[in-house]
Write an enzyme that holds these catalytic residues in place. Structure first.
Site, PDB file in Angstrom:
ATOM      1  N   GLU A 112      11.726  26.642  34.084  1.00  0.00           N
ATOM      2  CA  GLU A 112      11.238  26.868  32.726  1.00  0.00           C
ATOM      3  C   GLU A 112      11.426  25.567  31.938  1.00  0.00           C
ATOM      4  OE1 GLU A 112      12.514  31.594  32.701  1.00  0.00           O
ATOM      5  OE2 GLU A 112      13.786  30.107  31.726  1.00  0.00           O
ATOM      6  N   ASP A 141      20.770  30.524  29.314  1.00  0.00           N
ATOM      7  CA  ASP A 141      21.707  31.106  30.276  1.00  0.00           C
ATOM      8  C   ASP A 141      22.230  30.085  31.277  1.00  0.00           C
ATOM      9  OD1 ASP A 141      22.610  33.618  29.845  1.00  0.00           O
ATOM     10  OD2 ASP A 141      21.545  34.550  31.508  1.00  0.00           O
ATOM     11  N   LYS A 282      19.255  39.038  32.325  1.00  0.00           N
ATOM     12  CA  LYS A 282      18.655  38.959  30.994  1.00  0.00           C
ATOM     13  C   LYS A 282      19.262  39.995  30.045  1.00  0.00           C
ATOM     14  CE  LYS A 282      14.196  39.215  28.598  1.00  0.00           C
ATOM     15  NZ  LYS A 282      12.741  39.450  28.752  1.00  0.00           N
ATOM     16  N   ASP A 306       9.910  36.204  25.770  1.00  0.00           N
ATOM     17  CA  ASP A 306      10.238  35.304  26.864  1.00  0.00           C
ATOM     18  C   ASP A 306       9.880  33.879  26.459  1.00  0.00           C
ATOM     19  OD1 ASP A 306      11.135  37.372  28.407  1.00  0.00           O
ATOM     20  OD2 ASP A 306       9.277  37.589  29.561  1.00  0.00           O
ATOM     21  N   ASP A 446      14.781  46.646  30.775  1.00  0.00           N
ATOM     22  CA  ASP A 446      14.038  46.923  29.553  1.00  0.00           C
ATOM     23  C   ASP A 446      13.442  48.331  29.565  1.00  0.00           C
ATOM     24  OD1 ASP A 446      12.363  46.272  31.637  1.00  0.00           O
ATOM     25  OD2 ASP A 446      11.615  44.442  30.724  1.00  0.00           O
TER      26      ASP A 446
END
Length: 558
Positions: A112, A141, A282, A306, A446
């Site tokens: 990312e 993280d 997450k 995100d 989620d």
């Protein structure tokens, strides 16, 4: 539209053409029963060649047919919601609007890229919303100094970018997406100003990419900024202390303004990680952000996105508040889910990554039964509900609440208090991950979190505006698709087989159609077996001269 008189902040419209669709679905259902009848009445006799293959394909057809029947619950009662932001502006002043905390999560600066992450951060910082009411948190993280450096660079560029966006009302407000369009110069902006901001952004990206490539922050930056002193050579992505740094304080001490435009609060958060301590992926990062934000801003509304899903609609917050602040139905809504839309899909979407059917058809159908699932990104939550508050008919949110700062408390004092809430031990012997925050123990935490909220009596809402609220990047390779679909399929099946099965937890709490919608996703992974059988076995039988299907000349099959 129904319920659309002038006092409402949103209207609900039922799906069109439902009579025609139900006639079509009825014809398919009748055809399915005829196929089952044919299979049951033409089973080869014992000892006849192909008997067990016939039984196998019959079972596959029964399973696929039943799954199709379950899927119709998503098609029979779709609803579409339309917000009226102009009525919101007439009814509430900017001072009366609630605060919003935006959570952006990233976990790996390699997969990312920080330049992509900060474009998402900058896009949500530039929302058309009062800056003093907006707070942006980046959860890293990996605890990477490279990501912190990128955010530090973004905090400086934001002093130009946020006023530029609001002055010229540009869309989208992700600089990466905006400047990729060479025809994006607004009428109110001079070419000189446009190229000036573009050059600033490109130079920033070059500096960030250079640092990421070298894997090291320049010495002159380290020497002149105390914020980088929190990192040392012994820190790793899986072993580092908690770090909380307020890069922009938009509420008092060092509120930054340019051209009369204040910046939102911007906070970097890296929760503590230690070997042997489960970090819960997450869900753990989100719960850590909930706690950290409670001592910095404590806004009643939380948006999580995100890091690769940038804001594409600067009015998104106001449209959401139309649903949550509506006097007649808003108090029943716990969260507002937006669809996942992608900018890198085209007409050759061979892997089906656009999720068009899910987002445009399925989710409005689930919403008609009581509320769409929570899908982990592009979702606005009531903080109190996310923290476990049960539903009550007389519930009224205190929109004016927030953190009242101690007069002599410095930013460093606030950061130290927040750091203690991002440690590995702060959740021990608590309800975090169970009754409070996101649920632990599931790959799709989620979905089970949203299910828990709905079983407590709350509703959810699905909002699909004409201009996509968020745009991201879909997987582009078969390997990436398989990894993603495996996670979704495995996670939903795990929920189906657990004590959080929609029927077990939702019995007498959710409508039957709503439960069936959850079952559709829970059983999605299992359809691979009958599908595989139906694709492979008949072809092999054809090579062996075994027919599993009726011939056209068989006019008396039924």
């Amino acid at each position: 539209m129904t319920e659309g008189h002038d006092s409402r902040l949103f209207a609900t419209e039922k799906g069109k053409g439902m009579v025609a669709y139900r006639l079509y679905a009825t014809s398919v259902l009748v055809s399915t029963f005829l196929i089952w009848w044919y299979r049951a009445t033409h089973v080869p006799s014992i000892g006849e060649k192909g008997r067990w293959l016939w039984i196998g394909i019959s079972l596959a057809e029964i399973y696929i047919g039943l799954y199709w029947i379950v899927s119709q619950f998503l098609r029979l009662n779709p609803i579409y919601r339309h917000a009226f932001p102009e009525r919101l502006s007439q009814r509430y002043s900017d001072k009366q609007l609630p605060g919003v905390d935006v959570f952006v999560c990233t976990a790996d600066p390699t997969s990312e890229p920080p330049s992509m992450v900060i474009s998402t951060v900058l896009s949500v910082m530039a929302y058309n919303y009062p800056s003093e009411k907006l707070n942006v948190y980046l959860s890293d993280d990996a605890g990477s100094v490279l990501t912190f450096y990128a955010l530090w660079e973004a905090s400086k560029f934001a002093k130009v970018w946020v006023p530029f966006c609001r002055k010229h009302t540009i869309e989208p407000r992700s600089p990466a997406a905006y400047f990729s369009n060479i025809h994006s110069v607004p009428d109110t902006c001079s070419t000189k100003e446009w190229y000036y901001v573009k050059e600033l952004y490109e130079n920033m990206v070059i500096r960030i990419n250079t640092v990421v490539k070298k894997g090291k922050v320049p010495e002159e930056v380290l020497a002149n900024n105390n914020g980088f002193s929190k990192w040392n050579e012994e820190m790793t992505p899986k072993d580092h202390p908690s770090i909380v740094q307020i890069l922009v304080d938009g509420k008092g001490y060092d509120a930054v303004e340019k051209d009369g435009v204040a910046l939102p609060t911007l906070v970097y958060v890296a929760r503590e990680k230690r070997p042997g301590q489960h970090h819960n992926f997450k869900a753990g990062a989100m719960n850590s952000l909930i706690r950290v934000s409670s001592v910095i801003s404590n806004s009643p509304i939380i948006l999580n996105v995100d890091c690769d899903m940038y804001s594409n609609n600067s009015e998104c917050i106001r449209e959401t508040l139309c649903l949550l602040l509506d006097e007649e139905q808003g108090q029943n809504i716990a969260f507002v889910q937006y669809p996942q839309d992608f900018e890198n899909n085209n007409c050759y979407d061979i892997y089906g990554n656009s999720l068009t059917v899910n987002m445009a058809l399925d989710f409005p159908g689930v919403d008609g039964w009581g509320g769409t699932p929570y899908i982990g990104t592009g979702c606005f939550h009531r903080r109190e509900v996310l923290c476990g508050r049960p539903y009550s008919k007389d519930y009224r949110e205190n929109w004016a609440k927030g953190v009242v700062r101690i007069s002599d408390e410095t930013i460093l004092d606030m950061e130290e208090r927040a750091k203690s809430l991002a440690t590995c031990t702060c959740e021990l012997n608590t309800e975090w991950g169970n009754g409070i925050g996101l649920k632990y123990g599931y790959p799709v935490e989620d979905v089970v979190t949203g299910l828990q909220i709905q079983c407590r009596g709350w509703k959810s809402a699905y909002c699909y505006p004409k201009r996509a609220a968020f745009l991201g990047l879909a997987p582009t390779t078969l390997e990436q698709c398989l990894v993603q679909y495996k996670r979704w399929g495995e996670g939903n099946l795990q929920i189906f087989l657990s004590k959080y099965n929609a029927f077990l937890v939702g019995h007498r709490k959710l409508r039957f159609g709503h439960i069936m919608c959850y079952y559709l996703y829970g059983l999605w992974a299992t359809t691979c077996f009958p599908t595989w059988y139906y694709v492979v076995i008949p072809s092999l039988c054809f090579l062996q001269g075994i027919s599993l299907f009726p011939k056209v000349s068989h006019i008396n099959c039924f």
